[in-house]
Design a protein around this motif. Structure first.
Motif, mmCIF file in Angstrom:
data_model
loop_
_atom_site.group_PDB
_atom_site.id
_atom_site.type_symbol
_atom_site.label_atom_id
_atom_site.label_comp_id
_atom_site.label_asym_id
_atom_site.label_seq_id
_atom_site.Cartn_x
_atom_site.Cartn_y
_atom_site.Cartn_z
ATOM 1 N N TRP A 1 0.708 -1.359 -0.033
ATOM 2 C CA TRP A 1 0.053 0.034 0.253
ATOM 3 C C TRP A 1 1.178 1.419 0.148
ATOM 4 N N GLU A 2 2.143 1.351 0.905
ATOM 5 C CA GLU A 2 2.999 2.790 0.671
ATOM 6 C C GLU A 2 3.528 2.792 -0.249
ATOM 7 N N ILE A 3 3.716 1.921 -1.187
ATOM 8 C CA ILE A 3 4.640 1.754 -1.959
ATOM 9 C C ILE A 3 3.980 1.791 -3.503
ATOM 10 N N GLY A 4 2.432 2.043 -3.139
ATOM 11 C CA GLY A 4 1.762 2.251 -4.705
ATOM 12 C C GLY A 4 1.398 3.713 -4.597
ATOM 13 N N LEU A 5 1.228 4.089 -2.802
ATOM 14 C CA LEU A 5 1.139 5.387 -2.795
ATOM 15 C C LEU A 5 2.258 6.632 -3.680
ATOM 16 N N ASN A 6 3.866 5.700 -4.067
ATOM 17 C CA ASN A 6 4.739 6.798 -3.812
ATOM 18 C C ASN A 6 5.106 6.168 -5.583
ATOM 19 N N PRO A 7 5.498 7.306 -6.536
ATOM 20 C CA PRO A 7 4.910 7.044 -7.551
ATOM 21 C C PRO A 7 7.620 6.353 -7.508
ATOM 22 N N ILE A 8 7.655 6.990 -7.110
ATOM 23 C CA ILE A 8 9.515 7.103 -6.878
ATOM 24 C C ILE A 8 9.436 5.252 -6.322
ATOM 25 N N LYS A 9 9.024 5.247 -5.257
ATOM 26 C CA LYS A 9 9.272 3.879 -4.873
ATOM 27 C C LYS A 9 8.725 2.418 -6.100
ATOM 28 N N LEU A 10 7.520 2.996 -6.563
ATOM 29 C CA LEU A 10 6.957 2.342 -6.748
ATOM 30 C C LEU A 10 7.703 1.795 -8.407
ATOM 31 N N ALA A 11 8.175 2.206 -8.843
ATOM 32 C CA ALA A 11 9.601 2.257 -9.959
ATOM 33 C C ALA A 11 10.395 1.718 -9.646
ATOM 34 N N PHE A 12 11.207 1.919 -8.031
ATOM 35 C CA PHE A 12 12.458 1.105 -8.215
ATOM 36 C C PHE A 12 12.050 -0.256 -7.628
ATOM 37 N N PHE A 13 10.689 -0.455 -7.248
ATOM 38 C CA PHE A 13 10.176 -2.049 -6.616
ATOM 39 C C PHE A 13 10.227 -2.599 -8.097
ATOM 40 N N LEU A 14 9.161 -2.072 -8.840
ATOM 41 C CA LEU A 14 9.095 -2.832 -10.318
ATOM 42 C C LEU A 14 10.823 -3.067 -10.892
ATOM 43 N N GLY A 15 11.422 -1.999 -10.574
ATOM 44 C CA GLY A 15 13.018 -2.205 -11.715
ATOM 45 C C GLY A 15 13.986 -3.285 -10.777
ATOM 46 N N ILE A 16 13.040 -4.263 -9.301
ATOM 47 C CA ILE A 16 14.034 -4.868 -8.517
ATOM 48 C C ILE A 16 14.031 -6.090 -8.767
#
Length: 425
Positions: A85-100
């Motif tokens: 939920w936290e990652i989904g609300l933060n575009p930068i975190k989401l980008a890194f999450f998907l990058g990993i």
């Protein structure tokens, strides 16, 4: 790895290669006696091994000796819903999450990289790359005790101090190592590193902490011509109390002086001799390892291990620039155990002669450590979700046990003697 490489073909190729080389442990010399077992666990605790199942988000607990049977399993992402939920609300975190997921995760989320037990055996401390944090999990209840978000967007390898009170974790996107109180999760210090800090190792006396920065490993610029694009790769040694820099070792100059300008200077897993006089280390793209004399500050020997004829020669297909990834040393310092990751085998090498033993077939072995009694090397087979045990004396496989999805790090730990898994909640 190419899907066309079947296990049956690899078995035949490895068998033929081993026969052709007439491999024997120690080159036909005498085999050293197995080292004595380590000190007994304190009253009320038992020695086990933690196995981190990176794509599962679980950690298996197995016996540290004997048949290495699985004792229980721990969910290391009990807070997954909240983190997502936290990652989904933060575009930068989401980008890194998907990058990993698409980069080092090979299409999977990375939920557990490394783990250790607290000194009293009550908790497991885990680094979770995709969640960019370190957490402590109560072994009785499975609940979180504390959470430490690392700087940047990905956590990686850890190391625990010899007294068990502190844990160091690499924050791979911020070029930082955080050192935490293992009981409270409070940061007690940090230091800067080269690009993409990876493995951490405390010296035996706890005075120094070594970090190996491997640089960028997810680009397709893997041809030697593009090596300069991989970043600042170096070993950083700090005072483990003040976190002030003691020494920086750039292996590029040492490799060049040794006549191996062709090798990458990205230091991967390492193994110190018991007296810490020599360091053995793997580097990106190389099917072997090197020996480094710490006092004279020079590389002294290199060992090239047999390539598997079935290994795809395209370096861009090798996982995170690995060729071989995983090393451990027998407690008496006489043998090295090497995980030949992309070549699908593991082998025990006599340290004096650098002669390799039998090539033990293993599916994408990703780590190598030492059993509780010191007699065996324990590797994780991430390709078949197993942990396999190889006898240091004979170089032969003696046990194998099924674990979770994509096992990577394997660590010795001490937990309550009566533990069988977290209680249902």
């Amino acid at each position: 790895m190419s899907a066309a490489r079947t296990r049956g073909a690899r078995r035949l190729l490895l068998g033929s290669l081993a026969a052709a080389l007439a491999l024997t442990v120690g080159g036909g010399g005498t085999v050293a006696a197995a080292p004595p077992a380590g000190p007994a666990a304190p009253a009320g605790l038992r020695e086990v091994m933690f196995v981190g199942n990176n794509w599962d988000g679980t950690a298996d607990v197995i016996e540290a000796t004997g048949d290495f049977a699985r004792i229980g399993r721990i969910n290391v992402i009990p807070d997954r819903e909240r983190r997502m939920w936290e990652i989904g609300l933060n575009p930068i975190k989401l980008a890194f999450f998907l990058g990993i997921r698409q980069g080092p995760g090979e299409g999977h989320d990375q939920f557990v990289d490394d783990m250790y037990a607290t000194p009293d055996g009550s908790a497991m401390v885990v680094s979770r790359p995709s969640f960019a944090d370190v957490v402590s999990i109560d072994l009785r209840t499975g609940a979180l005790n504390w959470r430490f978000p690392v700087s940047g967007f990905r956590s990686d390898h850890m190391a625990v101090s010899p007294d068990g009170t502190r844990v160091a974790v690499s924050a791979s996107t911020s070029n930082t190592v955080h050192v935490l109180d293992i009981t409270t999760g409070k940061q007690v210090g940090s230091f800067g590193t080269g690009d993409k800090p990876h493995e951490n190792v405390f010296s035996a006396d706890g005075r120094h902490l070594w970090n190996m920065a491997i640089g960028e490993v997810t680009t397709a610029l893997d041809d030697p011509f593009w090596d300069w694009t991989k970043g600042d790769r170096r070993i950083t040694v700090v005072d483990a109390r003040t976190f002030e820099q003691v020494r920086v070792i750039d292996m590029r100059a040492r490799l060049d002086a040794f006549g191996r300008k062709d090798l990458s200077d990205a230091v991967r897993p390492v193994a110190f001799t018991p007296d810490e006089a020599k360091l053995y280390f793997q580097v990106s793209f190389f099917n072997g390892f090197l020996e480094y004399d710490i006092a004279t500050d020079r590389i002294t020997r290199v060992k090239e291990l047999p390539p598997n004829p079935a290994t795809d020669p395209d370096r861009t297909t090798w996982v995170n620039d690995s060729r071989h990834h995983g090393m451990s040393m027998s407690p008496d310092g006489s043998k090295l155990c090497v995980a030949a990751t992309m070549d699908d085998y593991a082998t025990v090498v006599d340290r004096q002669t650098l002669k390799e033993g039998p090539l033990v077939e293993a599916s994408k072995p990703y780590w190598a450590t030492v059993s509780g009694d010191g007699r065996s090397c324990v590797i994780s087979e991430s390709g078949t979700d197993r942990v396999t045990v190889i006898d240091f004396a004979t170089g032969r496989k003696v046990a194998s046990v099924s674990v979770g999805d994509h096992p990577q790090r394997v660590r010795l730990a001490r937990i309550p003697a009566d533990w069988s898994g977290p209680a249902a909640r």
